[in-house]
Design a protein around this motif. Sequence first.
Motif, mmCIF file in Angstrom:
data_model
loop_
_atom_site.group_PDB
_atom_site.id
_atom_site.type_symbol
_atom_site.label_atom_id
_atom_site.label_comp_id
_atom_site.label_asym_id
_atom_site.label_seq_id
_atom_site.Cartn_x
_atom_site.Cartn_y
_atom_site.Cartn_z
ATOM 1 N N TYR A 1 0.948 -1.303 -0.078
ATOM 2 C CA TYR A 1 0.044 -0.204 0.464
ATOM 3 C C TYR A 1 0.421 1.320 -0.140
ATOM 4 O O TYR A 1 1.830 1.386 0.747
ATOM 5 C CB TYR A 1 -0.579 -0.038 1.629
ATOM 6 C CG TYR A 1 -1.816 -0.740 1.233
ATOM 7 C CD1 TYR A 1 -1.837 -2.463 1.510
ATOM 8 C CD2 TYR A 1 -3.323 -0.366 0.806
ATOM 9 C CE1 TYR A 1 -2.672 -2.700 1.686
ATOM 10 C CE2 TYR A 1 -4.720 -1.075 1.004
ATOM 11 C CZ TYR A 1 -3.936 -2.264 1.304
ATOM 12 O OH TYR A 1 -5.146 -3.725 0.848
ATOM 13 N N LEU B 1 -4.395 8.682 13.790
ATOM 14 C CA LEU B 1 -5.631 8.846 13.183
ATOM 15 C C LEU B 1 -6.157 8.021 12.677
ATOM 16 O O LEU B 1 -5.696 6.127 13.012
ATOM 17 C CB LEU B 1 -4.247 8.829 11.988
ATOM 18 C CG LEU B 1 -4.893 9.017 10.268
ATOM 19 C CD1 LEU B 1 -6.066 10.371 10.736
ATOM 20 C CD2 LEU B 1 -3.518 9.239 9.612
ATOM 21 N N TYR C 1 -8.992 1.006 12.021
ATOM 22 C CA TYR C 1 -7.471 1.110 12.642
ATOM 23 C C TYR C 1 -7.659 2.074 13.434
ATOM 24 O O TYR C 1 -7.721 3.276 13.061
ATOM 25 C CB TYR C 1 -6.419 0.669 11.602
ATOM 26 C CG TYR C 1 -7.148 -0.687 10.644
ATOM 27 C CD1 TYR C 1 -8.063 -1.130 9.652
ATOM 28 C CD2 TYR C 1 -6.334 -2.118 10.707
ATOM 29 C CE1 TYR C 1 -7.717 -2.021 9.288
ATOM 30 C CE2 TYR C 1 -6.207 -3.065 10.467
ATOM 31 C CZ TYR C 1 -7.193 -3.084 9.354
ATOM 32 O OH TYR C 1 -7.670 -4.352 8.287
ATOM 33 N N PHE D 1 -8.899 4.815 11.107
ATOM 34 C CA PHE D 1 -9.297 4.352 9.696
ATOM 35 C C PHE D 1 -10.534 3.640 9.594
ATOM 36 O O PHE D 1 -10.570 2.120 10.312
ATOM 37 C CB PHE D 1 -8.065 3.642 8.149
ATOM 38 C CG PHE D 1 -6.857 5.292 7.935
ATOM 39 C CD1 PHE D 1 -6.050 5.243 8.674
ATOM 40 C CD2 PHE D 1 -7.189 5.990 7.118
ATOM 41 C CE1 PHE D 1 -4.679 6.135 8.224
ATOM 42 C CE2 PHE D 1 -6.742 6.739 6.239
ATOM 43 C CZ PHE D 1 -5.826 7.096 7.599
ATOM 44 N N PHE E 1 -9.347 1.419 2.081
ATOM 45 C CA PHE E 1 -9.719 2.848 3.211
ATOM 46 C C PHE E 1 -10.527 3.880 3.285
ATOM 47 O O PHE E 1 -10.725 4.743 1.627
ATOM 48 C CB PHE E 1 -8.421 2.769 3.824
ATOM 49 C CG PHE E 1 -7.521 1.968 4.537
ATOM 50 C CD1 PHE E 1 -7.283 0.682 2.905
ATOM 51 C CD2 PHE E 1 -7.615 1.589 5.366
ATOM 52 C CE1 PHE E 1 -6.557 -0.143 3.895
ATOM 53 C CE2 PHE E 1 -6.882 0.599 6.427
ATOM 54 C CZ PHE E 1 -6.203 -0.109 5.137
ATOM 55 N N GLY E 2 -11.216 4.780 4.143
ATOM 56 C CA GLY E 2 -11.863 5.504 4.015
ATOM 57 C C GLY E 2 -10.639 6.473 4.360
ATOM 58 O O GLY E 2 -9.201 6.427 4.486
ATOM 59 N N PRO E 3 -11.278 8.136 4.702
ATOM 60 C CA PRO E 3 -10.333 8.887 4.083
ATOM 61 C C PRO E 3 -9.399 9.389 5.659
ATOM 62 O O PRO E 3 -8.223 10.142 5.768
ATOM 63 C CB PRO E 3 -11.052 10.226 4.015
ATOM 64 C CG PRO E 3 -12.499 9.932 4.626
ATOM 65 C CD PRO E 3 -12.649 9.057 4.045
ATOM 66 N N GLY F 1 -0.663 12.279 5.919
ATOM 67 C CA GLY F 1 -2.569 12.890 6.245
ATOM 68 C C GLY F 1 -3.490 12.076 5.622
ATOM 69 O O GLY F 1 -4.460 12.317 5.685
ATOM 70 N N LYS F 2 -3.238 11.212 4.623
ATOM 71 C CA LYS F 2 -3.948 10.489 3.753
ATOM 72 C C LYS F 2 -4.512 9.080 4.201
ATOM 73 O O LYS F 2 -3.628 8.465 4.663
ATOM 74 C CB LYS F 2 -3.885 10.186 1.963
ATOM 75 C CG LYS F 2 -3.629 11.804 1.617
ATOM 76 C CD LYS F 2 -4.600 12.950 1.559
ATOM 77 C CE LYS F 2 -4.683 14.347 0.891
ATOM 78 N NZ LYS F 2 -6.270 14.948 1.443
ATOM 79 N N SER F 3 -5.318 8.232 3.752
ATOM 80 C CA SER F 3 -5.709 7.190 3.620
ATOM 81 C C SER F 3 -3.976 5.694 2.677
ATOM 82 O O SER F 3 -4.406 6.188 1.068
ATOM 83 C CB SER F 3 -7.152 6.815 3.607
ATOM 84 O OG SER F 3 -7.263 7.025 2.130
ATOM 85 N N PRO F 4 -4.338 4.649 2.772
ATOM 86 C CA PRO F 4 -3.241 4.234 2.504
ATOM 87 C C PRO F 4 -4.550 3.338 1.340
ATOM 88 O O PRO F 4 -5.412 3.574 1.067
ATOM 89 C CB PRO F 4 -3.508 2.635 3.371
ATOM 90 C CG PRO F 4 -4.249 3.012 4.538
ATOM 91 C CD PRO F 4 -4.631 4.159 4.123
ATOM 92 N N ARG G 1 -8.988 12.248 12.423
ATOM 93 C CA ARG G 1 -8.134 12.730 13.117
ATOM 94 C C ARG G 1 -8.172 13.276 14.351
ATOM 95 O O ARG G 1 -8.511 14.009 14.419
ATOM 96 C CB ARG G 1 -7.204 13.898 12.347
ATOM 97 C CG ARG G 1 -5.487 14.180 13.443
ATOM 98 C CD ARG G 1 -5.050 15.530 12.389
ATOM 99 N NE ARG G 1 -4.088 14.880 11.207
ATOM 100 C CZ ARG G 1 -3.697 13.529 11.362
ATOM 101 N NH1 ARG G 1 -2.786 13.297 12.552
ATOM 102 N NH2 ARG G 1 -3.098 13.401 9.922
#
Lengths: 113, 116
Positions: free
Chosen positions: A36, B88, B35, B90, B107-109, A41-44, B112
Amino acid sequence: QKEVEQNSGPLSVPEGAIASLNCTYSDRVSQSFFWYRQYSGKSPELIMSIYSNGDKEDGRFTAQLNKASQYVSLLIRDSQPSDSATYLCAVPKLSGGYNKLIFGAGTRLAVHP
Amino acid sequence: DADVTQTPRNRITKTGKRIMLECSQTKGHDRMYWYRQDPGLGLRLIYYSFDVKDINKGEISDGYSVSRQAQAKFSLSLESAIPNQTALYFCATSDPPGRYTYNEQFFGPGTRLTVL
């Protein structure tokens, strides 16, 4: 021993070079392996999956799997600054009757112009 | 529209407050996951659900609870937030694994969360 291990980096490579990212895993029966990419700051997001020993190529990316050595790697050819991100190796593990995905801590890649 | 959405995207709260993070998906997947990610520790599984009636603890479930309201919705609650839950978070979804393969997680965005 961690179940999935990666060097944290940062791995710094010049633009146009080959970046080599490595991952080792502890469960010998693992059959599926994933890479991945995660921008800060973003998603995998999944970029490669590999199930068989050997190489699998997709564009500039090549995943290499060696089950005997419990080792999977990701090569990025012609690295670009946009490849700068953290790369997570993930391996399913059977636990409690279910397969769960175990992630490494990730290797941070920095591609400099 | 995004396939996996999370609300809120950012949240600052105080110690002791109850917090709920929500996840919705339009991918039609049965399996959903929560997660948390901390620097240097990667992604760690809090809870996972393989269908509406099947909820399981992950490796770090203490201090968290979940609710699977529908196939498309999976919420994570912090009953009494503490500062070390700052991270963070997810949500992810997947299909069940095939006979010889394990299916990708989407995965979602992320949310935080900061606990003061």
